[in-house]
Design an enzyme around this catalytic site. Sequence first.
Site, PDB file in Angstrom:
ATOM      1  N   CYS A 161       0.808  -1.221   0.000  1.00  0.00           N
ATOM      2  CA  CYS A 161       0.000   0.000   0.000  1.00  0.00           C
ATOM      3  C   CYS A 161       0.841   1.271   0.000  1.00  0.00           C
ATOM      4  CB  CYS A 161      -0.954  -0.006   1.188  1.00  0.00           C
ATOM      5  SG  CYS A 161      -2.039  -1.451   1.208  1.00  0.00           S
ATOM      6  N   LYS A 193      -8.664   8.862   2.190  1.00  0.00           N
ATOM      7  CA  LYS A 193      -9.332   7.559   2.125  1.00  0.00           C
ATOM      8  C   LYS A 193     -10.753   7.618   2.666  1.00  0.00           C
ATOM      9  CE  LYS A 193      -5.059   4.840   2.314  1.00  0.00           C
ATOM     10  NZ  LYS A 193      -4.094   5.950   2.530  1.00  0.00           N
ATOM     11  N   HIS A 214      -9.494   2.860   0.187  1.00  0.00           N
ATOM     12  CA  HIS A 214      -8.089   2.463   0.167  1.00  0.00           C
ATOM     13  C   HIS A 214      -7.790   1.810  -1.175  1.00  0.00           C
ATOM     14  CE1 HIS A 214      -4.160   1.481   1.251  1.00  0.00           C
ATOM     15  NE2 HIS A 214      -4.348   0.972   2.457  1.00  0.00           N
ATOM     16  N   PHE A 230       1.316  -3.451   3.901  1.00  0.00           N
ATOM     17  CA  PHE A 230       1.474  -4.815   4.402  1.00  0.00           C
ATOM     18  C   PHE A 230       2.934  -5.253   4.248  1.00  0.00           C
ATOM     19  CE2 PHE A 230      -3.086  -6.708   3.829  1.00  0.00           C
ATOM     20  CZ  PHE A 230      -3.548  -5.843   4.792  1.00  0.00           C
ATOM     21  N   GLU A 286      -0.725   5.672  13.798  1.00  0.00           N
ATOM     22  CA  GLU A 286      -0.290   6.821  13.003  1.00  0.00           C
ATOM     23  C   GLU A 286      -0.365   8.115  13.815  1.00  0.00           C
ATOM     24  OE1 GLU A 286      -0.736   8.832   8.576  1.00  0.00           O
ATOM     25  OE2 GLU A 286      -2.266   7.407   9.236  1.00  0.00           O
ATOM     26  N   HIS A 304      -2.003   8.554   6.147  1.00  0.00           N
ATOM     27  CA  HIS A 304      -2.338   7.250   5.563  1.00  0.00           C
ATOM     28  C   HIS A 304      -3.784   6.912   5.912  1.00  0.00           C
ATOM     29  CE1 HIS A 304      -1.531   3.373   3.819  1.00  0.00           C
ATOM     30  NE2 HIS A 304      -1.791   2.732   4.945  1.00  0.00           N
TER      31      HIS A 304
END
Length: 421
Positions: free
Chosen positions: A169, A345, A350, A409, A324, A313
């Site tokens: 990602c 997002k 996403h 990931f 975060e 993010h």
Amino acid sequence: MRAPLNRRVYIVGYDIATALGSSLDATWQRAVRGEAGFRRVSRCDTSSRSNVVGELPDWDPAALGYFDRKDLYNWNADYVFLTMALCIRALAHAGLEINAETGPRTACLVGSALNGSDALRIAFENYTSKGPLKVSPYLLPNLCANLPAGKAGMQLGFTGPIFSPQGACASGNYAIALGARMIRDGDCDFVLAGGVETCLIPEIIQGFANMWATIKVDPNDRAFNDPTQASRPFSIDRRGIVLAEGGGILVMAAEERMADLGLTPRAEVLGVGWTSDAHHFTLPNRATIVRAIAQAIDDAELTPGDIEYVNAHGTSTAKGDKVEIESLRDVFGSHLVRIPVSSNKSQIGHTLGAAGAIEAALGIEAMRRELVLPTVNHIPDPEFADMDLVPNQARRHPHTVFLSNAFGFGGTNCCIVFKGV
């Protein structure tokens, strides 16, 4: 090896396709109004409760006019055509012509987390229902992550390096970061960089659902009757990501070539920070995220107090959002109370490997318009009460420096600092 040229690197154009719209303009018009682009999946059948997604509206490669019927049949991984279309449009936005002079000095780096998974599904269906000879000879090219960039090169005529940064990602940010380094060092003068993802097939949707990564829209959830509320980063009732398709391509150029060709700088790539977690394949690691953010700011030769906005993010997961925010607190300290932080997002979902590129383009566009885009669907979480999360509505906010975060990931982190011009 020769010493790097240490050239400054600028963004000179971009285009995107998201669940809000299949172009930059269409996406922007809805984003600035605070809309979200989610609906129940229509592309395939799925019994999963994670059935709210971000689909590209009005996306039809055949309608573009530059793909023939044979191409459309053989290249059945949608990310191939989406990459080609976005490269064409981003170059037009930049005003950069690919010709005998610029083509050999132009690279293309396009990341994707899941590559041609839609083509693989078609091959499986053909194999099981029609036999092994009905597996397309184009299957393997459709799965090769560098092929979208390669097809764009065939269409447009550039012959610099092409490859696909694979950072899950964070792939879009890695493409921008690597492209900036290549221009800085003198390997090329121009780079088409970004990410593209077309992953809305039943197996992928169900796989994310089974690992409890995506929101499960139950009758008692506020998104059950209004799917646009499914993605809600930093909200007290956040319950997981909304899987989405989309893409973003940014055109980067060396400083001295812009004047030669009459290109307009839109932002400068000022700093890059990248780390890996060595922690868990999905759960984030606060310490290494802090390092990535701090490295990006240090690489930009700035201090935390110089950052004026954070494009987070912000995936809408309980753990990810919390880590975060904690990481931002560690880096920015007392400065954080005056720095708006928002998540695109919440509006586009996403888009996995495309997320960093799309969010960079939206962040640059907002900076140029002296705005910050909102975190929509927001219901305050007391744990983040000290944060300015730009809830629900876009806001006027003149600024010249922002940080864009991307984590993936496998524990891969890439953060970039952009500066306005």
